[in-house]
Design a protein around this motif. Structure first.
Motif, PDB file in Angstrom:
ATOM      1  N   ALA A 202       0.846  -1.287   0.115  1.00 53.48           N
ATOM      2  CA  ALA A 202       0.064  -0.067   0.068  1.00 53.48           C
ATOM      3  C   ALA A 202       0.824   1.273   0.056  1.00 53.48           C
ATOM      4  N   LEU A 203       2.223   1.134   0.243  1.00 54.58           N
ATOM      5  CA  LEU A 203       3.047   2.054   0.242  1.00 54.58           C
ATOM      6  C   LEU A 203       3.952   2.294  -1.023  1.00 54.58           C
ATOM      7  N   GLY A 204       4.411   0.809  -1.447  1.00 54.48           N
ATOM      8  CA  GLY A 204       5.333   0.668  -2.392  1.00 54.48           C
ATOM      9  C   GLY A 204       4.849   0.789  -3.530  1.00 54.48           C
ATOM     10  N   GLY A 205       5.541   0.767  -4.549  1.00 53.62           N
ATOM     11  CA  GLY A 205       5.109   0.398  -6.219  1.00 53.62           C
ATOM     12  C   GLY A 205       4.069   1.815  -6.464  1.00 53.62           C
ATOM     13  N   ASN A 206       3.029   1.193  -7.145  1.00 54.54           N
ATOM     14  CA  ASN A 206       2.115   2.321  -7.654  1.00 54.54           C
ATOM     15  C   ASN A 206       0.862   2.612  -6.767  1.00 54.54           C
ATOM     16  N   SER A 207       1.227   3.357  -5.916  1.00 57.38           N
ATOM     17  CA  SER A 207       0.302   3.580  -4.477  1.00 57.38           C
ATOM     18  C   SER A 207       0.269   5.041  -4.343  1.00 57.38           C
ATOM     19  N   ARG A 208      -0.698   5.457  -3.634  1.00 59.57           N
ATOM     20  CA  ARG A 208      -0.899   6.634  -2.967  1.00 59.57           C
ATOM     21  C   ARG A 208      -1.117   6.745  -1.399  1.00 59.57           C
ATOM     22  N   ALA A 209      -0.155   7.768  -1.041  1.00 55.80           N
ATOM     23  CA  ALA A 209      -0.101   7.854   0.635  1.00 55.80           C
ATOM     24  C   ALA A 209      -0.515   9.246   1.135  1.00 55.80           C
ATOM     25  N   ALA A 210      -1.196   9.188   2.226  1.00 52.61           N
ATOM     26  CA  ALA A 210      -1.404  10.690   2.786  1.00 52.61           C
ATOM     27  C   ALA A 210      -1.006  10.456   4.295  1.00 52.61           C
ATOM     28  N   LEU A 211      -0.440  11.386   4.817  1.00 50.19           N
ATOM     29  CA  LEU A 211      -0.107  11.359   6.297  1.00 50.19           C
ATOM     30  C   LEU A 211      -0.720  12.761   6.785  1.00 50.19           C
ATOM     31  N   LEU A 212      -1.323  12.371   7.893  1.00 50.54           N
ATOM     32  CA  LEU A 212      -1.872  13.572   8.571  1.00 50.54           C
ATOM     33  C   LEU A 212      -1.477  13.696  10.029  1.00 50.54           C
ATOM     34  N   CYS A 213      -0.425  14.798  10.239  1.00 43.58           N
ATOM     35  CA  CYS A 213       0.366  14.686  11.420  1.00 43.58           C
ATOM     36  C   CYS A 213      -0.571  15.473  12.440  1.00 43.58           C
ATOM     37  N   CYS A 214      -1.138  15.042  13.354  1.00 42.40           N
ATOM     38  CA  CYS A 214      -2.045  15.587  14.337  1.00 42.40           C
ATOM     39  C   CYS A 214      -1.227  16.269  15.268  1.00 42.40           C
ATOM     40  N   CYS A 215      -1.393  17.370  15.645  1.00 41.26           N
ATOM     41  CA  CYS A 215      -0.554  18.097  17.001  1.00 41.26           C
ATOM     42  C   CYS A 215      -1.638  18.749  17.705  1.00 41.26           C
ATOM     43  N   SER A 216      -1.035  18.894  19.093  1.00 40.37           N
ATOM     44  CA  SER A 216      -1.868  19.707  19.894  1.00 40.37           C
ATOM     45  C   SER A 216      -1.451  21.192  19.757  1.00 40.37           C
ATOM     46  N   PRO A 217      -2.280  22.271  19.781  1.00 39.01           N
ATOM     47  CA  PRO A 217      -1.777  23.541  19.869  1.00 39.01           C
ATOM     48  C   PRO A 217      -1.097  24.217  21.048  1.00 39.01           C
ATOM     49  N   SER A 218      -1.225  23.452  22.078  1.00 35.42           N
ATOM     50  CA  SER A 218      -0.606  24.038  23.325  1.00 35.42           C
ATOM     51  C   SER A 218       0.646  24.200  23.420  1.00 35.42           C
ATOM     52  N   PRO A 219       1.000  25.111  23.891  1.00 36.34           N
ATOM     53  CA  PRO A 219       2.840  25.634  24.110  1.00 36.34           C
ATOM     54  C   PRO A 219       3.375  24.237  24.842  1.00 36.34           C
ATOM     55  N   SER A 220       2.553  23.841  25.915  1.00 39.19           N
ATOM     56  CA  SER A 220       3.025  23.048  26.691  1.00 39.19           C
ATOM     57  C   SER A 220       3.336  21.475  26.032  1.00 39.19           C
ATOM     58  N   ASN A 221       2.705  21.233  24.856  1.00 40.48           N
ATOM     59  CA  ASN A 221       3.332  20.197  24.061  1.00 40.48           C
ATOM     60  C   ASN A 221       4.051  20.318  22.922  1.00 40.48           C
ATOM     61  N   ALA A 222       4.589  21.456  22.900  1.00 39.42           N
ATOM     62  CA  ALA A 222       5.509  22.003  21.822  1.00 39.42           C
ATOM     63  C   ALA A 222       6.568  21.080  21.308  1.00 39.42           C
ATOM     64  N   PRO A 223       7.367  20.411  22.373  1.00 36.25           N
ATOM     65  CA  PRO A 223       8.488  19.427  21.799  1.00 36.25           C
ATOM     66  C   PRO A 223       7.825  18.292  21.121  1.00 36.25           C
ATOM     67  N   GLU A 224       6.799  17.743  21.460  1.00 35.29           N
ATOM     68  CA  GLU A 224       5.960  16.641  20.892  1.00 35.29           C
ATOM     69  C   GLU A 224       5.473  16.995  19.635  1.00 35.29           C
ATOM     70  N   SER A 225       4.994  18.328  19.365  1.00 33.79           N
ATOM     71  CA  SER A 225       4.524  18.716  18.269  1.00 33.79           C
ATOM     72  C   SER A 225       5.669  19.124  17.130  1.00 33.79           C
ATOM     73  N   LEU A 226       6.643  19.443  17.873  1.00 35.49           N
ATOM     74  CA  LEU A 226       7.922  19.911  16.728  1.00 35.49           C
ATOM     75  C   LEU A 226       8.413  18.512  16.322  1.00 35.49           C
ATOM     76  N   SER A 227       8.384  17.430  17.198  1.00 37.43           N
ATOM     77  CA  SER A 227       8.904  16.133  16.650  1.00 37.43           C
ATOM     78  C   SER A 227       8.074  15.549  15.498  1.00 37.43           C
ATOM     79  N   THR A 228       6.433  15.761  15.849  1.00 41.10           N
ATOM     80  CA  THR A 228       5.630  15.193  14.914  1.00 41.10           C
ATOM     81  C   THR A 228       5.703  16.188  13.659  1.00 41.10           C
TER      82      THR A 228
END
Ligand SMILES: Nc1ncnc2c1ncn2[C@@H]1O[C@H](COP(=O)(O)OP(=O)(O)OP(=O)(O)O)[C@@H](O)[C@H]1O
Length: 504
Positions: free
Chosen positions: A319-345
């Motif tokens: 589903a990833l290789g060959g003739n395929s299409r992929a979409a990645l939705l990076c979900c983030c918290s908007p809070s400054p307290s979660n900024a390090p994890e959001s940055l890594s996402t």
């Protein structure tokens, strides 16, 4: 992978986050594709993606942008994957299932329900035979469990020429729109089909989703400091779509896999111990395997894509290789307290996005009206920052060479596309390494050619020496003969006659 769409979604602030930081958020919106990310411990960074869904985005916006092209491709026989990625509580499951897979209004329904709905519309409107099979599994501690039948707790991943990658023995809900096809099916499944076929659209979806609801209830859920009910497994909804009949060999088979990943937070942040620590380590391992696979697929290193490094990447292989299409939705918290994890996402998303947006492969149309115009000062500043970072890991002379190359070739660093200095450095460093390896290979070739040439010349030299030695010998013999003839010339003939030197 022929194409990957990378999007970011910021969910609304939770009550807890609002209580801690008021209305403060960790980003400033620029437009529908970019924002400035603010983190007190690092400089502000501009991130750009295919689309950014801010707090007020609707579920239908996410579906229309991310899933519609994938569903229509699957109907035409092209495999597709939609992955939600992010830390615990960032909104992955909400995007995938909504607040509840069964009981939520149209506005809040998630990707899964919308995919089922769309497939139903195709199924009903098509004149030819359709089969849609749906299975639901989770990967927990590197074991594949059937969420539609919990007695199957260690399913094996197999590969066949006809089916590609499949999960052997997993329960499948099949939905068919042909009465002929129904005859070949087992009674229990048949009951479900005929029930479905006589139902109206909403009843049909309800019947299908009820099955999924059972699966969701079976998901492995753990409690971490991040979330009271945190999903500790990767959940996969697999839709296999077959269109056409085998009799005239015009079958189109496509697969859509929706993946709701387990939280991507770092092990320390989960406050985990014992089994939960094992869970977190396994989750992190399979997420980095996913990152490596996406990197290998998008950087053109397709001769070795490490699909077998985890169960997740193995299931997603075709589903990833060959003739395929992929979409990645990076979900983030908007809070400054979660900024390090959001940055890594966001960095995970950027690594995928940066490579895809490379002007060599896919020229992107830049809407100048939307992008801030860059001054040369910004570009120079960014170039210098990248070079300084590279100085930490590369030799000084290599970095100097790179700098010269950037200037000579007019390579410009655009903060709108190079959003993350670390990733840019990594990419530049790996590009540098591959350039050096290429240069080494070329040098090896040249050395071999020179060695051959050298050997040939040596052989020619030896032959020439031999010829010269022989010529020297011949010359010496000739000279001796000439000398002896000259001496006899001086001796009077009568003296030589008795010795036979002179004829009578
Ligand atoms: N876009 C959104 N709009 C409204 N509420 C949201 C949105 N996204 C997430 N939420 C809410 O935030 C909370 C956490 O979201 P969710 O359970 O989807 O996180 P998650 O990333 O799936 O976490 P986990 O990895 O633990 O499963 C839930 O209460 C959910 O309803």
């Amino acid at each position: 992978m022929s194409n990957v769409t990378v999007c970011v979604r910021f969910r609304p602030l939770s009550h807890k986050e609002r209580k801690a930081n008021g209305d403060n958020v960790c980003f400033r919106k620029l437009d529908s594709e970019s924002f400035v990310f603010k983190y007190e411990r690092e400089e502000d960074v501009i991130f750009s993606f295919d689309k950014v869904f801010y707090e007020d985005a609707q579920q239908s916006d996410v579906y229309d942008f991310l899933a519609v092209p994938i569903v229509s491709d699957a109907i035409n026989g092209i495999n597709g994957t939609i992955i939600t990625y992010g830390q615990t509580g960032a909104g992955k499951t909400y995007s995938m299932e909504g607040p509840s897979i069964l009981h939520c209004n149209e506005q809040k329904t998630g990707l899964v329900q919308r995919v089922v709905d769309e497939l139903f519309v195709c199924l009903r409107s098509s004149a030819s035979t359709w089969t849609v099979k749906l299975s639901m599994v989770e990967i927990y501690l590197e074991k594949v469990r059937d969420l539609l039948d919990l007695s199957k707790d260690n399913l094996q991943i197999k590969e066949s020429k006809t089916q590609g990658i499949y999960i052997s023995g997993s329960t499948e809900i099949s939905i068919v729109n042909s009465s002929d096809a129904l005859e070949n099916l087992s009674v229990s499944v048949l009951e479900f089909y005929s029930e479905c076929l006589s139902l109206c659209r909403y009843e049909f979806i309800f019947a299908c989703l009820s099955k999924l609801q059972q699966g969701i209830a079976n998901r492995a859920v753990g409690e971490t400091q991040m979330n009271l009910a945190s999903s500790r497994s990767h959940c996969l909804y697999i839709f296999s779509v077959q269109h056409g009949s085998t009799s005239d060999e015009r079958v189109k088979a496509g697969k859509i896999i929706l993946v709701d990943l387990a939280g991507s937070e770092k092990v320390e942040k989960t406050g985990a111990e014992g089994r939960v620590l094992d869970e977190a380590k396994t989750i992190n391992k399979s997420l980095s395997a996913l990152g490596n696979v996406i990197n290998a697929l998008t950087t053109g290193k397709q001769n070795h894509v490490p699909f077998r490094d985890s169960k997740l990447t193995r299931i997603l292989q075709d589903a990833l290789g060959g003739n395929s299409r992929a979409a990645l939705l990076c979900c983030c918290s908007p809070s400054p307290s979660n900024a390090p994890e959001s940055l890594s996402t966001l960095r995970f998303g950027t690594r995928t996005k940066l490579i895809k947006a490379s002007p060599k492969s896919i020229p992107e149309v830049v809407d100048n009206a939307k992008k801030p115009i860059l001054g040369t000062h910004d570009q120079d500043d960014l170039r210098d920052r990248i070079l300084n970072k590279l100085r930490l890991s590369l030799k000084e002379e290599d970095v100097d060479l790179l700098e010269e190359l950037f200037l000579q070739e007019g390579i410009i660093f655009d903060p709108n596309s190079i959003t993350d200095i670390d990733s840019a450095c990594q990419d530049t460093a790996s590009e540098e390494i591959s350039l050096l390896m290429q240069a080494v290979e070329e040098l090896k070739g040249t050395v071999e050619e020179l060695a051959d040439e050298n050997q040939k010349l040596r052989r020619e030299l030896e032959v020439a020496r031999e010829i010269a030695a022989q010529a020297q010998l011949a010359a010496a013999a000739g000279a001796a003969a000439a000398r002896s003839r000259t001496l006899l010339d001086f001796v009077p003939a009568p003296l030589l006659r008795p010795f036979g030197f002179v004829p009578d």
